[in-house]
Design a protein around this motif. Structure first.
Motif, PDB file in Angstrom:
ATOM      1  N   SER A 160     -17.540 -16.256  14.020  1.00 18.04           N
ATOM      2  CA  SER A 160     -18.025 -15.977  15.368  1.00 18.04           C
ATOM      3  C   SER A 160     -19.398 -15.318  15.344  1.00 18.04           C
ATOM      4  CB  SER A 160     -17.015 -15.083  16.098  1.00 18.04           C
ATOM      5  OG  SER A 160     -17.483 -14.748  17.383  1.00 18.04           O
ATOM      6  N   ASP A 161     -19.588 -14.343  14.450  1.00 18.78           N
ATOM      7  CA  ASP A 161     -20.887 -13.674  14.345  1.00 18.78           C
ATOM      8  C   ASP A 161     -21.971 -14.657  13.912  1.00 18.78           C
ATOM      9  OD1 ASP A 161     -19.704 -11.290  15.074  1.00 18.78           O
ATOM     10  OD2 ASP A 161     -19.732 -10.420  13.057  1.00 18.78           O
ATOM     11  N   THR A 162     -21.654 -15.509  12.955  1.00 21.43           N
ATOM     12  CA  THR A 162     -22.623 -16.491  12.461  1.00 21.43           C
ATOM     13  C   THR A 162     -22.934 -17.518  13.545  1.00 21.43           C
ATOM     14  OG1 THR A 162     -21.722 -16.167  10.235  1.00 21.43           O
ATOM     15  CG2 THR A 162     -23.123 -18.090  10.569  1.00 21.43           C
ATOM     16  N   TRP A 163     -21.911 -17.914  14.289  1.00 20.92           N
ATOM     17  CA  TRP A 163     -22.094 -18.844  15.407  1.00 20.92           C
ATOM     18  C   TRP A 163     -23.007 -18.226  16.461  1.00 20.92           C
ATOM     19  CZ3 TRP A 163     -19.803 -18.623  20.522  1.00 20.92           C
ATOM     20  CH2 TRP A 163     -19.929 -19.809  21.251  1.00 20.92           C
ATOM     21  N   ALA A 164     -22.809 -16.950  16.767  1.00 21.73           N
ATOM     22  CA  ALA A 164     -23.674 -16.264  17.737  1.00 21.73           C
ATOM     23  C   ALA A 164     -25.107 -16.211  17.228  1.00 21.73           C
ATOM     24  CB  ALA A 164     -23.147 -14.854  18.018  1.00 21.73           C
ATOM     25  N   ASP A 165     -25.283 -15.944  15.925  1.00 19.97           N
ATOM     26  CA  ASP A 165     -26.629 -15.917  15.342  1.00 19.97           C
ATOM     27  C   ASP A 165     -27.327 -17.266  15.453  1.00 19.97           C
ATOM     28  OD1 ASP A 165     -26.477 -13.248  14.652  1.00 19.97           O
ATOM     29  OD2 ASP A 165     -25.847 -13.634  12.580  1.00 19.97           O
ATOM     30  N   SER A 166     -26.535 -18.351  15.447  1.00 17.87           N
ATOM     31  CA  SER A 166     -27.112 -19.696  15.534  1.00 17.87           C
ATOM     32  C   SER A 166     -27.366 -20.120  16.983  1.00 17.87           C
ATOM     33  CB  SER A 166     -26.185 -20.711  14.860  1.00 17.87           C
ATOM     34  OG  SER A 166     -25.094 -21.030  15.717  1.00 17.87           O
ATOM     35  N   ASP A 167     -27.146 -19.205  17.921  1.00 21.19           N
ATOM     36  CA  ASP A 167     -27.283 -19.498  19.348  1.00 21.19           C
ATOM     37  C   ASP A 167     -26.294 -20.561  19.797  1.00 21.19           C
ATOM     38  OD1 ASP A 167     -28.474 -18.885  21.802  1.00 21.19           O
ATOM     39  OD2 ASP A 167     -29.911 -20.529  21.631  1.00 21.19           O
ATOM     40  N   GLY A 168     -25.113 -20.562  19.150  1.00 20.77           N
ATOM     41  CA  GLY A 168     -24.060 -21.493  19.531  1.00 20.77           C
ATOM     42  C   GLY A 168     -24.246 -22.900  18.999  1.00 20.77           C
ATOM     43  N   LYS A 169     -25.221 -23.087  18.099  1.00 19.15           N
ATOM     44  CA  LYS A 169     -25.500 -24.435  17.602  1.00 19.15           C
ATOM     45  C   LYS A 169     -24.676 -24.791  16.368  1.00 19.15           C
ATOM     46  CE  LYS A 169     -30.166 -24.693  19.490  1.00 19.15           C
ATOM     47  NZ  LYS A 169     -30.268 -23.432  20.163  1.00 19.15           N
ATOM     48  N   ALA A 170     -24.284 -23.813  15.582  1.00 22.09           N
ATOM     49  CA  ALA A 170     -23.503 -24.079  14.372  1.00 22.09           C
ATOM     50  C   ALA A 170     -22.091 -24.501  14.758  1.00 22.09           C
ATOM     51  CB  ALA A 170     -23.460 -22.837  13.487  1.00 22.09           C
ATOM     52  N   ASP A 171     -21.418 -25.155  13.838  1.00 18.11           N
ATOM     53  CA  ASP A 171     -20.037 -25.592  14.039  1.00 18.11           C
ATOM     54  C   ASP A 171     -19.117 -24.448  13.626  1.00 18.11           C
ATOM     55  OD1 ASP A 171     -17.455 -26.631  13.755  1.00 18.11           O
ATOM     56  OD2 ASP A 171     -18.195 -28.593  13.118  1.00 18.11           O
ATOM     57  N   MET A 172     -18.486 -23.800  14.612  1.00 19.06           N
ATOM     58  CA  MET A 172     -17.680 -22.622  14.312  1.00 19.06           C
ATOM     59  C   MET A 172     -16.490 -22.946  13.411  1.00 19.06           C
ATOM     60  SD  MET A 172     -16.030 -19.527  16.588  1.00 19.06           S
ATOM     61  CE  MET A 172     -17.216 -19.649  17.857  1.00 19.06           C
ATOM     62  N   ILE A 173     -15.919 -24.124  13.572  1.00 19.50           N
ATOM     63  CA  ILE A 173     -14.780 -24.508  12.734  1.00 19.50           C
ATOM     64  C   ILE A 173     -15.230 -24.658  11.289  1.00 19.50           C
ATOM     65  CG2 ILE A 173     -13.052 -26.307  12.315  1.00 19.50           C
ATOM     66  CD1 ILE A 173     -13.151 -26.759  15.425  1.00 19.50           C
ATOM     67  N   ALA A 174     -16.390 -25.284  11.076  1.00 18.02           N
ATOM     68  CA  ALA A 174     -16.920 -25.426   9.717  1.00 18.02           C
ATOM     69  C   ALA A 174     -17.241 -24.053   9.122  1.00 18.02           C
ATOM     70  CB  ALA A 174     -18.160 -26.312   9.723  1.00 18.02           C
ATOM     71  N   LEU A 175     -17.756 -23.149   9.945  1.00 14.30           N
ATOM     72  CA  LEU A 175     -18.041 -21.789   9.469  1.00 14.30           C
ATOM     73  C   LEU A 175     -16.759 -21.090   9.030  1.00 14.30           C
ATOM     74  CD1 LEU A 175     -20.602 -20.702  12.213  1.00 14.30           C
ATOM     75  CD2 LEU A 175     -21.115 -21.116   9.792  1.00 14.30           C
ATOM     76  N   TYR A 176     -15.713 -21.225   9.860  1.00 14.05           N
ATOM     77  CA  TYR A 176     -14.420 -20.633   9.505  1.00 14.05           C
ATOM     78  C   TYR A 176     -13.897 -21.237   8.202  1.00 14.05           C
ATOM     79  CZ  TYR A 176      -9.419 -19.750   9.463  1.00 14.05           C
ATOM     80  OH  TYR A 176      -8.152 -19.390   9.074  1.00 14.05           O
ATOM     81  N   ASP A 177     -13.936 -22.561   8.102  1.00 19.79           N
ATOM     82  CA  ASP A 177     -13.428 -23.229   6.899  1.00 19.79           C
ATOM     83  C   ASP A 177     -14.169 -22.788   5.647  1.00 19.79           C
ATOM     84  OD1 ASP A 177     -11.469 -24.626   8.276  1.00 19.79           O
ATOM     85  OD2 ASP A 177     -12.674 -26.456   8.468  1.00 19.79           O
ATOM     86  N   SER A 178     -15.488 -22.624   5.748  1.00 20.59           N
ATOM     87  CA  SER A 178     -16.248 -22.206   4.570  1.00 20.59           C
ATOM     88  C   SER A 178     -15.939 -20.772   4.189  1.00 20.59           C
ATOM     89  CB  SER A 178     -17.752 -22.405   4.779  1.00 20.59           C
ATOM     90  OG  SER A 178     -18.244 -21.548   5.783  1.00 20.59           O
ATOM     91  N   ALA A 179     -15.685 -19.906   5.184  1.00 19.75           N
ATOM     92  CA  ALA A 179     -15.309 -18.524   4.885  1.00 19.75           C
ATOM     93  C   ALA A 179     -13.949 -18.474   4.198  1.00 19.75           C
ATOM     94  CB  ALA A 179     -15.293 -17.690   6.169  1.00 19.75           C
ATOM     95  N   VAL A 180     -12.988 -19.249   4.705  1.00 17.54           N
ATOM     96  CA  VAL A 180     -11.657 -19.300   4.087  1.00 17.54           C
ATOM     97  C   VAL A 180     -11.748 -19.877   2.674  1.00 17.54           C
ATOM     98  CG1 VAL A 180      -9.372 -20.395   4.190  1.00 17.54           C
ATOM     99  CG2 VAL A 180     -10.362 -19.365   6.239  1.00 17.54           C
ATOM    100  N   ALA A 181     -12.556 -20.933   2.500  1.00 12.38           N
ATOM    101  CA  ALA A 181     -12.700 -21.547   1.174  1.00 12.38           C
ATOM    102  C   ALA A 181     -13.270 -20.545   0.180  1.00 12.38           C
ATOM    103  CB  ALA A 181     -13.589 -22.787   1.263  1.00 12.38           C
ATOM    104  N   ALA A 182     -14.265 -19.771   0.605  1.00 13.56           N
ATOM    105  CA  ALA A 182     -14.850 -18.761  -0.287  1.00 13.56           C
ATOM    106  C   ALA A 182     -13.812 -17.719  -0.665  1.00 13.56           C
ATOM    107  CB  ALA A 182     -16.054 -18.106   0.383  1.00 13.56           C
ATOM    108  N   LEU A 183     -13.008 -17.323   0.293  1.00 10.03           N
ATOM    109  CA  LEU A 183     -11.967 -16.327   0.058  1.00 10.03           C
ATOM    110  C   LEU A 183     -10.916 -16.856  -0.908  1.00 10.03           C
ATOM    111  CD1 LEU A 183     -10.879 -13.546   0.969  1.00 10.03           C
ATOM    112  CD2 LEU A 183      -9.701 -14.733   2.807  1.00 10.03           C
ATOM    113  N   ARG A 184     -10.434 -18.046  -0.646  1.00  7.43           N
ATOM    114  CA  ARG A 184      -9.393 -18.625  -1.487  1.00  7.43           C
ATOM    115  C   ARG A 184      -9.894 -18.942  -2.897  1.00  7.43           C
ATOM    116  NH1 ARG A 184      -5.745 -22.783   1.872  1.00  7.43           N
ATOM    117  NH2 ARG A 184      -4.341 -22.346   0.136  1.00  7.43           N
ATOM    118  N   ASP A 185     -11.149 -19.394  -3.008  1.00  3.53           N
ATOM    119  CA  ASP A 185     -11.742 -19.660  -4.329  1.00  3.53           C
ATOM    120  C   ASP A 185     -11.852 -18.386  -5.144  1.00  3.53           C
ATOM    121  OD1 ASP A 185     -11.945 -22.334  -3.720  1.00  3.53           O
ATOM    122  OD2 ASP A 185     -14.125 -22.285  -3.318  1.00  3.53           O
ATOM    123  N   SER A 186     -12.186 -17.269  -4.460  1.00  5.08           N
ATOM    124  CA  SER A 186     -12.347 -16.007  -5.194  1.00  5.08           C
ATOM    125  C   SER A 186     -11.006 -15.521  -5.753  1.00  5.08           C
ATOM    126  CB  SER A 186     -12.968 -14.942  -4.297  1.00  5.08           C
ATOM    127  OG  SER A 186     -12.061 -14.518  -3.306  1.00  5.08           O
TER     128      SER A 186
END
Length: 196
Positions: A167-193
């Motif tokens: 949500s914070d990253t989406w707000a920084d992008s002025d709503g242009k980024a794909d929030m679902i993709a942002l969430y998925d990448s955050a979860v992937a980073a967490l699970r990979d770690s």
């Protein structure tokens, strides 16, 4: 019965007027700079009346966060029993999006306010504890191990942190980024770690 219904409609109308007035003032002057007295004066009510409708100024912005958690819980309860915990939680959050996020302009304004206001972030954290308590029992049956409730609480808490980061990253992008993709990448980073 009719009189109570009319009273209920009047209360709902006033509550909505408080929300709309507060949001306008927050956008014009900033959340931190807007006081409860400013909101009450603009609506034409007393400070005491304001507090009959909202416990805090933050609750005007976050009042429906509990309802959003309930929407995710309903969606999660309807997921297939054999679906993995992370997958079921992601699907439930996506399923509930149409029920909870239906105004992109307002949602972006809320995300920006949330990101920029320490008091809102703190209050959001308090309200998110309700999400953890509500969603963890629905995730626990999907897990194996000695303490599935502990693991479920960990997963839900981590997933919600990923939502907040997205949500914070989406707000920084002025709503242009794909929030679902942002969430998925955050979860992937967490699970990979966890696997490294």
């Amino acid at each position: 019965m009719a009189a109570r219904s009319a009273w209920s409609r009047m209360r709902d109308a006033l509550r909505q007027e408080i929300i709309e007035t507060a949001q306008r003032l927050f956008l014009e002057h900033g959340f931190e700079a807007t006081t409860v007295d400013d909101i009450a004066e603009q609506v034409g009510i007393s400070r005491r009346t304001f507090f009959r409708y909202f416990g805090t100024k933050e609750d005007v912005v976050l009042g429906d966060l509990q309802e959003r958690g309930d929407a995710v819980a309903r969606a999660l309860a309807n997921r297939p029993a054999d679906e993995g915990a992370w997958e079921a939680l992601r699907a439930a959050m996506l399923d509930s999006l149409t029920e909870t996020f239906n105004d992109p302009v307002a949602d972006l304004a809320l995300a920006r306010m949330m990101k920029d206001s320490p008091s809102l972030r703190a209050r959001r954290f308090e309200k998110r504890l309700y999400w953890v308590d509500t969603l963890s029992p629905l995730i626990a049956p999907r897990l194996q191990g000695a303490n599935p409730h502990y693991a479920a609480t960990t997963i839900v808490s981590a997933a919600l942190s990923c939502v907040d980061l997205a949500s914070d990253t989406w707000a920084d992008s002025d709503g242009k980024a794909d929030m679902i993709a942002l969430y998925d990448s955050a979860v992937a980073a967490l699970r990979d770690s966890w696997h490294s």
